[in-house]
Each structure stands twice: as structure tokens, then as C-alpha cells.
Write an enzyme that holds these catalytic residues in place. Structure first.
Site, PDB file in Angstrom:
ATOM      1  N   HIS A 270       0.837  -1.198   0.000  1.00 32.54           N
ATOM      2  CA  HIS A 270       0.000   0.000   0.000  1.00 32.54           C
ATOM      3  C   HIS A 270       0.875   1.251   0.000  1.00 32.54           C
ATOM      4  CE1 HIS A 270      -3.606  -2.321   0.511  1.00 32.54           C
ATOM      5  NE2 HIS A 270      -3.194  -2.863   1.641  1.00 32.54           N
ATOM      6  N   LYS A 298       5.651  -6.805   2.397  1.00 31.69           N
ATOM      7  CA  LYS A 298       5.139  -6.150   1.174  1.00 31.69           C
ATOM      8  C   LYS A 298       3.705  -5.671   1.360  1.00 31.69           C
ATOM      9  CE  LYS A 298       8.086  -8.388  -2.283  1.00 31.69           C
ATOM     10  NZ  LYS A 298       8.135  -8.962  -3.638  1.00 31.69           N
ATOM     11  N   LYS A 299       3.344  -5.369   2.580  1.00 32.37           N
ATOM     12  CA  LYS A 299       2.004  -4.809   2.822  1.00 32.37           C
ATOM     13  C   LYS A 299       2.027  -3.301   2.631  1.00 32.37           C
ATOM     14  CE  LYS A 299       0.550  -8.380   6.152  1.00 32.37           C
ATOM     15  NZ  LYS A 299       0.448  -8.719   7.597  1.00 32.37           N
ATOM     16  N   ILE A 300       3.166  -2.699   2.910  1.00 29.96           N
ATOM     17  CA  ILE A 300       3.346  -1.255   2.734  1.00 29.96           C
ATOM     18  C   ILE A 300       4.639  -1.039   1.954  1.00 29.96           C
ATOM     19  CG2 ILE A 300       3.903   0.892   3.957  1.00 29.96           C
ATOM     20  CD1 ILE A 300       1.934   0.182   6.073  1.00 29.96           C
TER      21      ILE A 300
END
Lengths: 356, 356, 356, 356
Positions: A270, A298-300
């Protein structure tokens, strides 16, 4: 000179005489900005990040955890949807269930957290910290849920977003005060509302009850996963305003690993992240996990420190400030109406996956 | 009907459309009041209780704990003293030491809580969470403290209030920006500032250093006890606004048992109590102890639930709201100038004790 | 291979079948070590760091904040002093006052945190969260403090350590259960006990009362500063076990800047640091400040990550585990008897300063 | 005499010399019991309440929230199931997903919470606070989930308990270390594991992925509601050990209102309640809500104060103590094998409902 090292590049803190007449929301935010310290400082960052999200046409998700709708936060959320600055919502079931009381004009009262619960029990009142609900408010809401659910005709399992959209639409027909309800407002503006735990609330319990008699309405949580991921996949940029943590936070955050880890589609995470929480990182759970930790998943996106903030604060204090600021700024985006784009978006996601 | 039992006497919570133009501080407070729930609700109670304290001519104590002055809160506090709505202050030593930087126009910078502390060390910068101070700011402040202390002539030990008053007065003569300083402002308006732990800060350390050379200035904490208790004894009504907990909270609260438990003078406790804290009751310490617990100690009057509140929040978020509200209301009380009344008040306390 | 990068060098976590018979304290610590995660992991680090401190002949300071002695923690602390693994103590005044009840065999009771405080007030019981103290326990303790203080003859102000040593010695003469008291035990083993806020407790209040009549005993907090700094200056290595935060934490930590910042004596900070706290860094205060932040202040040596730990936990849970572990290991160091070395140490500090 | 009022009926707190040799788990619990104060005191209550639950043949539910299985807590939970003292489990999906790594012998490492997440990202390592997982651990687990799910043949939607039982059974066939896994162990002992949010984890994401290709396995959360309520309805007495809060806590607590509020079947609430949490009541959410609040909802029986406790503590510290205590006591109950009784129990619930 050592101090020229670049560490001292932000503004000096100065305890200036504050404005004390006609203080408006911008003055308050300016005050916090002038300090920049601790969570007052974080509050300003949250305002600025939200503002940036709006201006850069980010697809904005609002997540709701904790008993927020009973506390009356819906008024703000409805405006945010109307102004096109919240594009979809992920909520616990309880927040959606208690939202219904308002639409049905059933009373929810300010109470006292020091009340004697045995006495409340005797008086048919249930307590959410310092909020009192007469039992009748619950029972009448239950009847409404059952009545509406019986009229929801479908041959196959649906996502929770479909159910919530249907209920919201019915509120405009049968509710006395649909304008109070985020579910009704979301339906009006085609804002999808997902819940990660459809069985985990009185809405779910009422559906389960119907299952025992005649009506088998199935919420397929996999559809929620796919619809929410499809929104992320089809957005240029994504970001969230997380009110609390819990399952809604996890459900939003996982849309990225769903793409990168599970589907093997290249993403980095994100773009923006705002969370208001009273949790803390050092207990180890996802509710209190930092945006930095999310980078490893790899969420942000990495290296975007300035686009992420956690405000450690009760949502009932911080959210009205941030929302007042945003609404006062007069932002007005074209509605994304993501609910209507679900199938189109899922097709595109399917296509992408078929080419991996 | 059961629900007529009296439990449902507070207002209904309604998620009304919030005002979104020209929102001022009163609109914000009204919003919190409309919800009444959780710490947003507590924030309104704090505003109302503070307002009541002012209107009922309560002697108001402000306590300071945590690193608040470096965050720039002094601007508000100075106004509160000027308007006569804060009558005396109890503070940690650190808050008073860091207050000096501003009066001396020494820079304090907004920083970042994620900074590498080993790098900061190399660059002669000290960190308070997300505030950066160049070492020179500390060293120059130290010199000022030593210089001033050397000119403080006294034959006998003094209370910390005397020292702080003296320093404050000197700031008007030698400081570049005395108007930024709560110690200077307090001296101007004769607001006594006590610290429970005079040795526990760089002010105390500088005095200790002087002791190693030529200057023996003794702070007698018993005098602080007596002067603070004398204020309480000579006040019709008393109440506090506690920013944080810590030693300052305890020092204020103990003024009541000093009268009832130690001196055997009949009292029932303080009349009003507001605390903003991120602590919690269930850890057992005094910082997080409830007003209710204080009732058992005769620290707070019994049966006055509505006059006491704890707002669970970071002070840097909640205090500016409460203070903006109070200042915007335009309250303007005659200054009590308690610093000048110390000896008169202590005489009266002595008289009372001699008659026990 | 990327994973060979060096990040994966600690043990694997494996949910092995735990021992379920004859589990001893080492088994429990082993279990926590096998996980290594979150605060269970921190607890093991605390045990190991404490162990290292003992083995490397570190001068160990114990700090006490929060209402710990009323909870009965003194039994452990007495053993730690006896075994020579706690060399000096910094405590809030309240912890020392409540310690006296036990020495005087005055009852302190287990209670209930849900009690009605107005009822307790009527029944002459004061409450510390879930601990009940009859008023008589306080009043008799007050009388003891006054009686002892009257017999403390001195021509000049003293440090709090002197007062506490005197009281401790008197407890062995006049107390019924001196072995229960950390003040008595400290006196026996010449462990100095400092308080940063001598006026901020019932001990201070009783001294203040005496001041109103005939007895003027002055605690000079500057002496506490100098005596505590002298201990640090004269120690090869230093470290602390901090139970809570508050003024005692600050008072311990400031011994290093007293040397480096105020006295211009070259130091780099303490060698070891253990804190058990329920506070958090993100509120900005010193109580919750990380060891890393302390590095920027030269309070803790840089690049020594492994020697510092914060265990986020209620002290009443974590401390008995750590202390049981340490005591079970059978450590027995020669007593440092720092109380007797105060003047010698201060002379050396004076000498050093005179040569700066 | 006032103090004979009945308030002082619990034991006196005495700081006795602790045992320092051969300290076992019972000594530690005895120490906490001797204090009885704060969360150390609550820990003993938790042990006692759990013990009572076992002895009174209570149906015991364990709820799991926060990232507990990656921290290795599974070893204890497996023993609790084996000994028949945990009868069913409600867990977040993440705890079940990460449980799989251990069964598959995929590495999970102790790490460091201060790691640079951008570096971890570059090195294909994901971080859960201070736990490091190589990406390969996730990817291989994903493959296993997909492979297993493809072999799960069913014509109709199933509860999450069915899915988890199936996966658990497969782990015994295909996993390298099934004995490490709570899902495998639960399958072996027919302990049902529910999740309130089946889509909210990598298990759910993998099922969603299968849906995009060929395999449509639907988890119907209503079935989870009904199966869990059926267990409560068919149990003489019920109680829970809640590790954290979150959706699992809510899902367990709602089983009672499902009966009383939704189905109109007369119940008064659960008999026992233990929660370990770092949350707090004053934020208003269900995670931190007190057992007392639950009384007003008929979630917990009134007037049973002594059967309910909240331990404010990190689960990784408190749970191993409570579990070690329980296991050391040697309890061994006949397994309830509730998984096998699901349909029988649901029939009975159906019957009851048909007669309302």
C-alpha cells in the site's frame, strides 16, 4: 559543525501564545503542528497524509474496529463517503449491527462505565463501556435483520459486501432514519462494506438462526477476499484510515500479500497508512504492529516513511479531529462507486492471474 | 416498565451530520458531547469540570509530568496563569529545566522517534522521543542556572517555589524570550511552582555542582510540603488539572492526607479532579489510580462523581483541546497571587495545628 | 542465498512438548528462552543481563516506583541485598513509607479493586488498587516516623540515604519484624537508599509536621545527587534493575549526564539496563523511554544492545520470576557496603572535578 | 470496631523471605498468592479458576488472538488438549496458518524487533515483531494448504471446524512434525477449532485463490455459529481461557446472547471466564471489556465475581505460568471429543429451538 549534520532540519518548537478567540479546527491543527511532538504531532501527520491521499486520487479504505458506531461516529463516516473520500469500508460485524439501531430510530443512550451490571441486567439494559442499550433496541434490530434477510434472494453464496449493500438499500425503504446509518449511506453511494468475520456479530447470529428454520443465506468469505483484493489490484494507489486494529486491519493489510505472496503478482504494498490505536507494538500482535513491520511483508511500500503514521489515541478523540479537518477543507471527489465495479474488477484480477 | 428505572436518563446518542464548515472549538466539544462515549466523552467532562472550577472560584493546581514543556505546551499554560485560572503548579524538575531553553532562545527542534541514537550521539544531539536538542542548548542552559543560582542569597533553606520564583524573575531580566517560559510567567503572576523532587533534574544537578565548589543553596522539601498544604488549607475549594501522573500527582494528592491523617485537621478531600493520562488503574500505581480510590484516602471528597474525571489520552492531544476551550470562553479571574501569600497562609496553618 | 544474510542466526522457534512434572524456575526460564518472542523473550534477556551484571562485578542499582512494597515485594529485595547483588536503591517515598508497616507488624491486607470506596472510607480503610490498609496502620506508622525522626541528631542537612539508614537501624531496635523491611535490611547491609522526592510521601509529611513544632531535620536533595553520582563515578561498571519508571528511573539515569554534561567528566553511560514497565515509548515520557533514547544522552553506552532490555509487564508478575531465577542460581557476592563509602567516594569525585 | 466490617477478611500481605532453592512452579504460584496484589494476584486467580473449571467438568474453550503460535505456544496447547482440559478452540486464522509451519518443519526464527524492515524485505524475510520467517516458509505452507484443500471433497458449505479438522488429519499423513501442530493435535483428539474470520488469513487467501481456478470450497460462518452455540447449549457448565481478545473473544462470548437474545432460550451466561490481555477497559472495545460488562449481556452469570478474572499481561509471559501450573497438577480428564458430537449437539439445539 556537527549540528549541521542534517538532523536538525525540522522546525523549532516554540511555546508561542496560542490564539484564544475564534479558534477553529485549522487553528487547533496548527497548534499541534507547531509542537510536532508525540501524538499531537502524529495527529497532524494523519491529517496531512489523509489530505495527500485525497489529492492523489488514492483509493481510500476505512477500517472499523472496537465499538465505534454505538459511540455515534457514523455521522462523520457518512459525510466522508458522500464527499468521495472513503471508497470502501472493512468493519467488524458488531459495528454494522449497532449501526442499524440508528437507522431504525431505536434508542442508544449515553450511560456510565461505573454502573452496576447486575442492576443493568435486572433492568434489561446492556452496557458497552459507558453506553447503555435497552434490550428492546437489540430485539427490534434482530427482527429487522431477519425480515430483511428473508427477502434477500440468491442462488449462490455472496460476499458480505453484497449482504451489507442489500441491508443498506432496505434501510432506505424501511428505516426511519437511514441518513444516520453507514450501511444505508454506503449503499446509496455504492461504497462496499466488507466484514472479515460475518458470523461474529448479531447480524451473523440472526442469519444462523434463519438457517435453523427455512432460509439459507451463505456468506462466502472467499468472495470478500477476492472482491477486496480486486479493488486493490485495480487501483493506481491505495491507502487506509484504520480506526483501531483487529480483524479489519489484518483483512485490509492482507490484500497485498494476497497479490504478491499468494497470486505471485508483482506488488510492493500500500502507498499510505494511517492508524489510530490504543494498542502498542511491543505486545507482538497485528493490531499494534507498526507500518515498518508491514514493509517486510510487502504490505506497505518501503522507503515511504512520511506516508505512514500511527496515532496512539482513543479513536473517539482523534477521529473527529482528523475528520473535521478533512471535511472542513471542502474536499469533494467524484464517487468511485466501487460496489458497482466489483465484477469488472474481479474479471481483471482473474485475467492477471491467468497470465502469471 | 423496567427501562424507566432511571438508568436511561442521559441523552440519546445520534450520529447526526457533523458541521463541516467553520468548525470552531465549541463545535468540536459539542461533537464529543453528542457522543459522550469513551474518552471523547471524558474530554467534555474535563472541559465542564474545569469550567466549574473557574466559576466556583476553586483554587486550581496544574500538575506537569512527562516531557511536556519540550513539546511546547508552555504557551497554553502561560495564558492560563495570566487569565487567573491556574493558581499554582506542581511539576517535575525536567519540565522546568527544559522550559528554560525557550526563555533563553536556545533551539529545541522537532525530530523523529525513529532516529539512530548512536548517530545522534555522534552529532551532539539528545533525543526526547521525537524532539531533538543540540547539546549546546543544554550546556548554555546549565550555565544560566549556575549563574542565577550564585546570585540567590539566602541564609536558610528555601522551598523549591522560592527558587523557581527567583529563576523566573531573573528570566525577565536576562532571558531573551521570557514570555515563552512558564517559570518566568509564573514569577510575573506570583504563581508558585513546586517540584516534589528538586534534585531530580538538571536544575538540581547544577545546584549540586555548585555545592561542590562554593555555593550552598539548599532546597528543603518539607517547606514545599508545608507551603502547598497551606494553600489547600486556606482555600475554600480545591481542584487540580493533572497532566500525567508521577510524583507531581502524588504531591498534590497528599496535601489532603497531610491535613487529615498527619495533622488531624478535619478535611474530606479535594473538590475537583481532572487527570489526563496514558496510564491505567490495573497496574496498581498512583499515576493510574482512579479518583474513586482517592476517596478512601480522603484525598477526594466522596459522593461527587461528577466532579472527577480521568481522560485516557496523550496529554499533547487532549490538553490543547481543553485549554483552547477554556481560553476561548474568555474566563478572566482576579489573580490569586498565592506566591505572595505563602507566609500568611503558613501562619494560619500553624495556628490551626496548634489548636488541634 | 539471500537467507544466508545473517539475519537468521538466532535459534529456531519450536513448539516442543513442555516439561509437565517437577517444573522448576529454570524450566520456566528455558521455556521462555525456547520461544524468545515478545515479553516472554524479554524476561529471559532480563535474567541473563542481571546474571551478567552479577558476574562482572557491576554496581547494581535497584529502582522502585509504583506501590510495590505494599504488594509484598520486599521479601525478594531483602534477599537480593543480603546476597550482595543489589548495591544501592532508589525509591519513591511511598514505597519506603509502606515498607515500615511490615517492620512494625502493622497489618496490610489483600483486598479487592472493585470495592466501594465510600464504604471503605466509612470503615477507616484506605485502598491501594486491591490492597486494603486500616487507617490505624498508617497512624501508628506516622507515630513511629515522628518518634524516630526526633531522635535523629544532626547539625546540618543530610541526604535521604542518611535518613533511611537511620530509620532502618532504629527498626532493628524498635520494630517487631525488621526482617520484613527493606529499609531495615538495607541498613544492616549498608545498602544506601535514595529517594528523589523526600517530601513526596508520608515520611516527608511527618518530617514537615515536626518542622511545624520543634524538630527541623532537613533533607538536602543535592546531597542525594552527589552521593549517587559518586557511587557511579567510583564503580568500574554500572547497571540498574528498574522496577517501574518515574522519578527513581530519572534519578538513576541522570547520574551519567551529571558526570558528562554538568561536570564535564568523560563518561559514556551505564553498562547495563533492565526495566520492567507497563508504560510505552510512544507517550514521550522518561518512564517509558527506551534504552536507545538514553544512548543519545550518554546515559547508556552505545553499541551495547544486548546489555539493555525493557520487559513490558506488571512488576508483580515479572520481578518474582527474575528474582527467583537469580536467587536460585545461588549468587553470593561480597557486600559492597556503599553506605559506608559515601564520603570516600565523594572525596574522589571532588578530586576529579577539581581537575577538570 | 469499624475494621471488623468484613472488608478485611482476606489474608495479610507479608514480605516473607522467599524460597530460593529448588523453586518449582508451585512455589512461584504460592509467592504470587502470598501477595495477592495487582496482576501477580490475578495470575493466581487464573490458575485457581482454571483448576476449578477442570474439576467441575466445565466445557473449556481456549481462544487465541495475537500472533501466538509463531511464538511457539503450541507446545502447551497440545498438552492441554491431550489432557482433556481444553475442549474446543476459537482462533484467528493467522494463528492457524502459522501453526502449519511447525508441522511442516519449515523454519521460524527468533529475530529482533529493532531490525531494519527494508533490509529484511531485501532478504526475503518477513517479521512478526521479533520473529523472522523466511519467505520460503510462507510459500511452502501455501502450497501445502492448496494441495490439501484440493483433496477436501464436499458437496456443501462446511464450518471452519470441518476444514481445520481435515487439515489437521492431513498433517498426520503428510506433515513432518505433526506433533508440533495444534491443528494436527486437535484433529487427533477431536477438539473442534473455529475461526470467526475464515477469509482473514493466508489459509483463507489460499482458498480464495483456488476459487479463481477450479476448486470451490465454501466455509459457511453460520455453521460455525451454530456448532459453537450447540456446544454451549449441550454443556452443563461453560468457561473460557482467553489468550488476548479480538474476534475470537467476541465469537466465544456471543454464544450466550445467541441463546438468550436471538433464540429466546433461557440462559444466564458462561460460568467461568479467564482472559489474559494487554488491552484495557477504558478504550471501550470488546477486547478489553470486563467480565462485569458481560454480565449485562447475559454473557457471564451474575454474582459470580470469584469465577472471573482478567490478567493484564503479555500472553507469552502469563500463559506459560498458568499452563505449567495446570499441567504440573497432573489433571487428566476424559476427552470430550466434541468434534464428533457436532451433529448430535446441533440436533438437540434444533429441538430446543423448535419448542421455544
Amino acid at each position: 559543525m556537527k549540528n549541521g549534520s542534517g538532523y536538525l532540519k525540522k522546525p523549532r518548537i516554540l511555546p508561542k501564545t496560542p490564539k484564544i478567540k475564534n479558534i477553529d479546527i485549522f487553528d487547533l491543527i496548527n497548534y499541534y503542528a507547531g509542537s510536532g511532538a508525540y501524538n499531537g504531532g502524529r495527529l497532524v501527520e494523519a491529517c496531512n497524509i489523509f489530505e495527500n491521499m485525497i489529492q492523489e486520487d488514492v483509493t481510500v479504505c476505512l477500517t472499523l474496529s472496537g465499538a465505534l458506531t454505538p459511540a455515534g461516529i457514523g455521522g462523520f463516516i457518512n459525510q466522508l463517503m458522500k464527499k468521495g473520500v472513503v471508497d470502501f469500508i472493512i468493519s467488524t460485524g458488531a459495528n454494522l449491527y449497532h449501526d442499524l439501531h440508528f437507522a431504525l430510530d431505536l434508542p442508544v443512550y449515553q450511560g456510565d462505565f461505573r454502573a452496576d451490571d447486575t442492576e443493568l441486567l435486572k433492568n434489561d439494559i446492556v452496557r458497552i463501556y459507558d453506553i447503555f442499550l435497552p434490550n428492546q433496541t437489540l430485539l427490534k434490530t434482530d427482527k429487522f435483520v431477519q425480515k430483511v434477510a428473508k427477502t434477500f434472494h440468491t442462488n449462490s453464496p455472496v460476499s458480505s459486501a453484497s449482504l451489507h449493500h442489500f441491508i443498506g438499500a432496505q434501510l432506505w425503504k424501511k428505516g426511519k432514519k437511514p441518513e444516520y446509518s453507514i450501511m444505508a449511506t454506503a449503499a446509496k453511494y455504492d461504497v462496499p462494506i466488507f466484514t472479515p468475520s460475518p458470523g461474529d456479530s448479531s447480524i451473523g447470529m440472526n442469519l444462523a438462526l434463519l438457517k435453523m428454520s427455512n432460509k439459507n443465506l451463505i456468506i462466502d468469505t472467499d468472495l470478500d477476499v477476492l472482491e477486496s483484493v480486486a479493488i486493490i489490484y485495480n487501483s493506481e494507489k491505495t491507502g487506509a484510515v484504520e480506526l483501531g486494529g483487529g480483524a479489519p486491519k489484518n483483512f485490509y493489510m492482507q490484500t497485498q500479500p494476497m497479490l504478491s505472496q499468494i497470486m505471485n503478482i508483482d506488488t510492493q504494498g500500500h502507498d499510505y497508512f494511517i492508524q489510530i490505536t490504543a494498542d502498542a507494538p511491543h505486545w507482538g500482535g497485528l493490531s499494534g504492529a507498526t507500518p515498518s513491520e508491514a514493509v517486510s511483508w510487502k504490505k506497505i511500500k518501503p522507503n515511504q516513511l512520511k506516508n505512514n503514521v500511527v496515532v496512539y489515541c482513543d479513536v473517539t478523540i482523534a477521529a473527529p479531529i482528523i475528520f473535521s479537518y478533512i471535511l472542513s477543507k471542502g474536499f469533494n471527489r467524484t464517487l468511485k462507486r466501487l460496489y458497482k465495479k466489483r465484477f469488472e474488477y474481479m474479471d481483471k484480477l482473474n485475467n492477471a492471474y491467468s497470465q502469471v
